[in-house]
Design an enzyme around this catalytic site. Structure first.
Site, PDB file in Angstrom:
ATOM      1  N   LEU A   1      45.385  37.721  33.118  1.00  0.00           N
ATOM      2  CA  LEU A   1      44.129  37.932  33.827  1.00  0.00           C
ATOM      3  C   LEU A   1      44.506  38.138  35.285  1.00  0.00           C
ATOM      4  CD1 LEU A   1      41.715  35.175  32.410  1.00  0.00           C
ATOM      5  CD2 LEU A   1      41.637  37.633  31.947  1.00  0.00           C
ATOM      6  N   ASP A   2      43.887  39.096  35.947  1.00  0.00           N
ATOM      7  CA  ASP A   2      44.286  39.342  37.328  1.00  0.00           C
ATOM      8  C   ASP A   2      43.736  38.277  38.280  1.00  0.00           C
ATOM      9  OD1 ASP A   2      41.714  40.144  38.451  1.00  0.00           O
ATOM     10  OD2 ASP A   2      41.933  42.050  37.417  1.00  0.00           O
ATOM     11  N   TYR A   3      44.198  38.342  39.502  1.00  0.00           N
ATOM     12  CA  TYR A   3      43.912  37.347  40.534  1.00  0.00           C
ATOM     13  C   TYR A   3      42.418  37.084  40.693  1.00  0.00           C
ATOM     14  CZ  TYR A   3      44.355  35.206  45.228  1.00  0.00           C
ATOM     15  OH  TYR A   3      44.304  34.365  46.315  1.00  0.00           O
TER      16      TYR A   3
ATOM     17  N   THR B   1      39.989  37.669  38.449  1.00  0.00           N
ATOM     18  CA  THR B   1      39.276  37.527  37.181  1.00  0.00           C
ATOM     19  C   THR B   1      39.434  36.099  36.680  1.00  0.00           C
ATOM     20  OG1 THR B   1      39.676  39.843  36.608  1.00  0.00           O
ATOM     21  CG2 THR B   1      39.050  38.368  34.813  1.00  0.00           C
TER      22      THR B   1
END
Length: 235
Positions: free
Chosen positions: A102-104, A106
């Protein structure tokens, strides 16, 4: 047993990461550096990864669900000194790695384990396991835009597969929508909405397959139930 699978089953890394270790010369077998990705580990072989012998490692498999907050990254370490999800599971007596990412910016469900074999399986492109995201996007999400998302959009050299899309609430300036995809391209959901003219303002993953985040508090984790583990193994 193939070398990357042997390392994964020891709970040291995923198969993909194990291949990286091997290619970079970080793996020794019987004292000699081995860069052959397809090497078959034989009875009696002593395998070392980054100087650590793993021939006798017998880790109990651990499977957890974490509700990742915003502002954390899913890699084990970060050269920029940012917080990682490892900081949230530091009290777990096992070296865990994330299944997927999961990105920063999200939040939401992240599965973590020391079972490299399962991690490899669940992230392999051939396994179509849907991930469900809830997003707040800017503007009006018209029927035309929903149809494009459902049928697949070009996100820059890659056309996404069909997605399930459901508008939960449409306001004057933004919409809340749930979208299900099984691919895992970098920032894919954000790129998909951008491709149809809606910018993602907030994004949370709420489910992976039949596993739902439910009431798990942000920043907290729980162990998966036996039936949940069995479900993942049979996906």
């Amino acid at each position: 047993m193939r070398l990357n699978k042997y390392i994964a089953q020891a709970g040291l890394a995923s198969r993909r990461k194990a291949d990286e270790f091997t290619a970079n010369g970080n793996v020794k077998i019987n004292g000699l550096v081995v860069k052959e990705l397809g090497y078959d580990v034989k009875d009696g072989d002593v395998v070392e990864v980054n100087g650590r012998k793993i021939d006798t490692l017998k880790q109990k498999p651990v499977y957890i669900m974490l509700n990742k907050p915003l502002g954390y990254i899913t890699t084990s370490e970060d050269e920029k000194g940012r917080l990682t999800v490892q900081d949230l599971v530091s009290d777990v007596d096992a070296r865990l790695f994330a299944i997927g990412r999961l990105d920063y910016n999200t939040s939401g469900m992240l599965l973590m384990t020391n079972d490299g074999d399962m991690a490899y399986k669940l992230t392999h492109p051939k396994h179509h396991i849907y991930k469900t995201y809830r997003a707040r996007v800017s503007g009006v999400l018209s029927n035309e835009r929903i149809a494009k998302l459902k049928n697949g959009v070009d996100i820059g050299g890659f056309v996404t597969s069909k997605a399930n899309v459901k508008v939960i609430k449409q306001g004057d300036r933004s919409a809340i929508v749930e979208i299900q995809i099984y691919e895992g391209k970098n920032r894919q959901v954000r790129k998909m909405f951008a491709a149809v003219g809606n910018k993602v303002q907030e994004l949370e993953r709420i489910a992976i397959g039949e596993l739902y985040l439910g009431r798990l508090m942000v920043g907290h984790y729980r162990k998966l139930a036996p039936k949940e583990i069995e479900y993942l193994k049979n996906c």
